[in-house]
Motif scaffolding. Structure first.
Motif, PDB file in Angstrom:
ATOM      1  N   ALA A  53      -9.671   6.248   3.372  1.00 14.24           N
ATOM      2  CA  ALA A  53      -8.372   5.838   3.897  1.00 14.24           C
ATOM      3  C   ALA A  53      -8.366   4.422   4.448  1.00 14.24           C
ATOM      4  N   ARG A  54      -9.492   3.956   4.953  1.00 17.56           N
ATOM      5  CA  ARG A  54      -9.585   2.595   5.490  1.00 17.56           C
ATOM      6  C   ARG A  54     -10.916   1.984   5.054  1.00 17.56           C
ATOM      7  N   PHE A  55     -10.830   0.737   4.605  1.00 17.69           N
ATOM      8  CA  PHE A  55     -12.029  -0.014   4.248  1.00 17.69           C
ATOM      9  C   PHE A  55     -11.774  -1.463   4.646  1.00 17.69           C
ATOM     10  N   LEU A  56     -12.574  -1.945   5.580  1.00 16.70           N
ATOM     11  CA  LEU A  56     -12.356  -3.280   6.139  1.00 16.70           C
ATOM     12  C   LEU A  56     -13.653  -4.054   6.208  1.00 16.70           C
ATOM     13  N   ILE A  57     -13.645  -5.232   5.606  1.00 19.57           N
ATOM     14  CA  ILE A  57     -14.671  -6.232   5.870  1.00 19.57           C
ATOM     15  C   ILE A  57     -14.015  -7.254   6.783  1.00 19.57           C
ATOM     16  N   LEU A  58     -14.607  -7.513   7.923  1.00 19.69           N
ATOM     17  CA  LEU A  58     -13.973  -8.383   8.905  1.00 19.69           C
ATOM     18  C   LEU A  58     -13.739  -9.780   8.326  1.00 19.69           C
ATOM     19  N   PRO A  59     -12.634 -10.409   8.679  1.00 19.06           N
ATOM     20  CA  PRO A  59     -12.220 -11.647   7.995  1.00 19.06           C
ATOM     21  C   PRO A  59     -13.188 -12.815   8.124  1.00 19.06           C
ATOM     22  N   TRP A  60     -14.028 -12.823   9.162  1.00 24.57           N
ATOM     23  CA  TRP A  60     -14.984 -13.921   9.290  1.00 24.57           C
ATOM     24  C   TRP A  60     -16.306 -13.634   8.562  1.00 24.57           C
ATOM     25  N   VAL A  61     -16.382 -12.475   7.899  1.00 25.16           N
ATOM     26  CA  VAL A  61     -17.590 -12.102   7.155  1.00 25.16           C
ATOM     27  C   VAL A  61     -17.360 -12.419   5.678  1.00 25.16           C
ATOM     28  N   GLN A  62     -18.077 -13.402   5.173  1.00 24.82           N
ATOM     29  CA  GLN A  62     -17.956 -13.824   3.779  1.00 24.82           C
ATOM     30  C   GLN A  62     -19.318 -13.681   3.104  1.00 24.82           C
ATOM     31  N   VAL A  63     -19.712 -12.431   2.880  1.00 23.52           N
ATOM     32  CA  VAL A  63     -21.013 -12.117   2.289  1.00 23.52           C
ATOM     33  C   VAL A  63     -20.773 -11.518   0.908  1.00 23.52           C
ATOM     34  N   ARG A  64     -21.222 -12.188  -0.128  1.00 15.42           N
ATOM     35  CA  ARG A  64     -20.999 -11.710  -1.494  1.00 15.42           C
ATOM     36  C   ARG A  64     -21.685 -10.356  -1.713  1.00 15.42           C
ATOM     37  N   TYR A  65     -20.977  -9.476  -2.374  1.00 15.16           N
ATOM     38  CA  TYR A  65     -21.457  -8.142  -2.737  1.00 15.16           C
ATOM     39  C   TYR A  65     -21.594  -7.205  -1.530  1.00 15.16           C
ATOM     40  N   LEU A  66     -21.139  -7.631  -0.365  1.00 14.70           N
ATOM     41  CA  LEU A  66     -21.226  -6.759   0.804  1.00 14.70           C
ATOM     42  C   LEU A  66     -20.326  -5.536   0.644  1.00 14.70           C
ATOM     43  N   ALA A  67     -19.124  -5.741   0.139  1.00 14.89           N
ATOM     44  CA  ALA A  67     -18.177  -4.630   0.022  1.00 14.89           C
ATOM     45  C   ALA A  67     -18.692  -3.562  -0.936  1.00 14.89           C
ATOM     46  N   SER A  68     -19.127  -3.968  -2.120  1.00 10.44           N
ATOM     47  CA  SER A  68     -19.611  -2.980  -3.094  1.00 10.44           C
ATOM     48  C   SER A  68     -20.889  -2.311  -2.606  1.00 10.44           C
ATOM     49  N   SER A  69     -21.752  -3.055  -1.910  1.00  7.85           N
ATOM     50  CA  SER A  69     -22.975  -2.465  -1.367  1.00  7.85           C
ATOM     51  C   SER A  69     -22.649  -1.432  -0.293  1.00  7.85           C
ATOM     52  N   SER A  70     -21.638  -1.717   0.505  1.00  8.59           N
ATOM     53  CA  SER A  70     -21.223  -0.774   1.540  1.00  8.59           C
ATOM     54  C   SER A  70     -20.683   0.513   0.917  1.00  8.59           C
ATOM     55  N   LEU A  71     -19.940   0.381  -0.176  1.00  5.87           N
ATOM     56  CA  LEU A  71     -19.414   1.557  -0.866  1.00  5.87           C
ATOM     57  C   LEU A  71     -20.549   2.377  -1.485  1.00  5.87           C
ATOM     58  N   SER A  72     -21.570   1.704  -1.975  1.00  4.80           N
ATOM     59  CA  SER A  72     -22.724   2.420  -2.521  1.00  4.80           C
ATOM     60  C   SER A  72     -23.451   3.201  -1.428  1.00  4.80           C
ATOM     61  N   LEU A  73     -23.607   2.572  -0.264  1.00  2.26           N
ATOM     62  CA  LEU A  73     -24.196   3.288   0.865  1.00  2.26           C
ATOM     63  C   LEU A  73     -23.343   4.496   1.241  1.00  2.26           C
ATOM     64  N   LEU A  74     -22.035   4.319   1.214  1.00  2.38           N
ATOM     65  CA  LEU A  74     -21.123   5.403   1.567  1.00  2.38           C
ATOM     66  C   LEU A  74     -21.303   6.614   0.657  1.00  2.38           C
ATOM     67  N   SER A  75     -21.383   6.377  -0.639  1.00  2.00           N
ATOM     68  CA  SER A  75     -21.495   7.492  -1.589  1.00  2.00           C
ATOM     69  C   SER A  75     -22.798   8.261  -1.400  1.00  2.00           C
ATOM     70  N   ARG A  76     -23.840   7.598  -0.883  1.00  2.00           N
ATOM     71  CA  ARG A  76     -25.113   8.277  -0.648  1.00  2.00           C
ATOM     72  C   ARG A  76     -25.153   8.985   0.708  1.00  2.00           C
ATOM     73  N   GLN A  77     -24.508   8.396   1.701  1.00  2.00           N
ATOM     74  CA  GLN A  77     -24.626   8.913   3.060  1.00  2.00           C
ATOM     75  C   GLN A  77     -23.571   9.959   3.403  1.00  2.00           C
ATOM     76  N   LEU A  78     -22.356   9.792   2.894  1.00  2.00           N
ATOM     77  CA  LEU A  78     -21.260  10.667   3.307  1.00  2.00           C
ATOM     78  C   LEU A  78     -21.508  12.155   3.030  1.00  2.00           C
ATOM     79  N   PRO A  79     -22.000  12.538   1.830  1.00  2.00           N
ATOM     80  CA  PRO A  79     -22.141  13.984   1.572  1.00  2.00           C
ATOM     81  C   PRO A  79     -22.962  14.718   2.629  1.00  2.00           C
ATOM     82  N   GLY A  80     -24.085  14.125   3.040  1.00  2.00           N
ATOM     83  CA  GLY A  80     -24.912  14.758   4.059  1.00  2.00           C
ATOM     84  C   GLY A  80     -24.240  14.793   5.415  1.00  2.00           C
ATOM     85  N   ASP A  81     -23.564  13.703   5.778  1.00  2.00           N
ATOM     86  CA  ASP A  81     -22.851  13.677   7.055  1.00  2.00           C
ATOM     87  C   ASP A  81     -21.735  14.712   7.069  1.00  2.00           C
TER      88      ASP A  81
END
Length: 266
Positions: A161-189
């Protein structure tokens, strides 16, 4: 009777329970309130004033803009998702979302889990996961379930429902990497919190604002677009921007799980 009592009676009459066996009291309250506002029923006055009035989080220095953070994903080797557990973190998450997400803060519906995206000893963004949309034709066609199957197992779909990279954070591939972490971590949580594992993630991207590139880079599947009716609209009464629909299966046999409920094979 109070609104709480009516909601509980409604759950008992309809056998409306969550996967953990508890009644869906909050969902019943939402349905009853909408029916009340539409003039279909008359509810007793709320026990306290200003019930269901949303008070936006007030900005504090804790969420003020910071110095730019730049680089690539390799510059954040300690990237992680930290789950929101304390009331202080919850208030901070709400404040970041209200201040920097274009949709602002609203309480997530139903079962939910929230995270901070962290690295470099700093908060880099935020993710919120909640209840799935009631009925979305492209998603439902992709899954292959019918109305009864969707009703029985919609809880196995979780909405980003919400996905935010803070506006002063300009790190390439951070968003997709965060989504990859999410898909691995969420099921167990989710299993630890609610006693079952979800089978599918979904999200909706406003195509007037974004292209969904980070979702595609994280191997989410684009399945179509919404009709602009809103995530929980069952009655074709709301009009919202058309959004692109992305899905992420959390297991190879997600269709079998969602259609039949059988989880023995993976």
């Amino acid at each position: 009777p109070t609104r709480e009592a009516i909601a509980r009676a409604m759950c008992a009459e309809l056998n409306w329970i969550k996967p953990d066996g508890l009644p869906k009291v909050m969902s019943a309250k939402v349905v009853l309130l909408r029916m009340h506002r539409d003039g279909l029923i008359v509810l007793p006055p709320p026990k306290s004033k200003n019930t269901n009035v949303r008070r936006p989080p007030v900005p504090t220095p804790a969420t003020d803009p910071q110095m730019p953070i730049t680089g690539t994903r390799k510059d954040v080797p300690d990237l992680c998702l930290r789950r929101i557990r304390s009331s202080a973190d919850s208030r901070l998450w709400n404040e970041f979302i209200e201040r920097y997400h274009y949709l602002g803060y609203v309480p997530l519906p139903g079962a939910q889990i929230r995270y901070f995206i962290e690295g470099k000893d700093q908060i880099l963004g935020a993710i919120g996961m909640g209840a799935a949309a009631w009925k979305i034709a492209p998603r439902d066609q992709f899954v292959g379930w019918n109305h009864e199957q969707r009703q029985a197992r919609l809880h196995l779909v979780v909405n980003n429902a919400r996905f935010l990279i803070l506006p002063w954070v300009q790190v390439r591939y951070l968003a997709s990497s965060s989504l990859s972490l999410l898909s691995r971590q969420l099921p167990g949580d989710w299993q630890d919190t609610y006693g079952y594992r979800p089978a599918l993630l979904e999200t909706f991207v406003d195509r007037q604002r974004f292209r969904g590139t980070c979702y595609l880079a994280a191997n989410w599947i684009h399945v179509g677009c919404t009709q602009g009716r809103g995530k929980l609209d069952r009655y074709t009464r709301r009009q919202e921007p058309v959004k692109e629909i992305f899905l992420f299966p959390l297991t190879k046999n997600f269709r079998r799980i969602l259609v039949t409920g059988i989880t023995s094979c993976t």
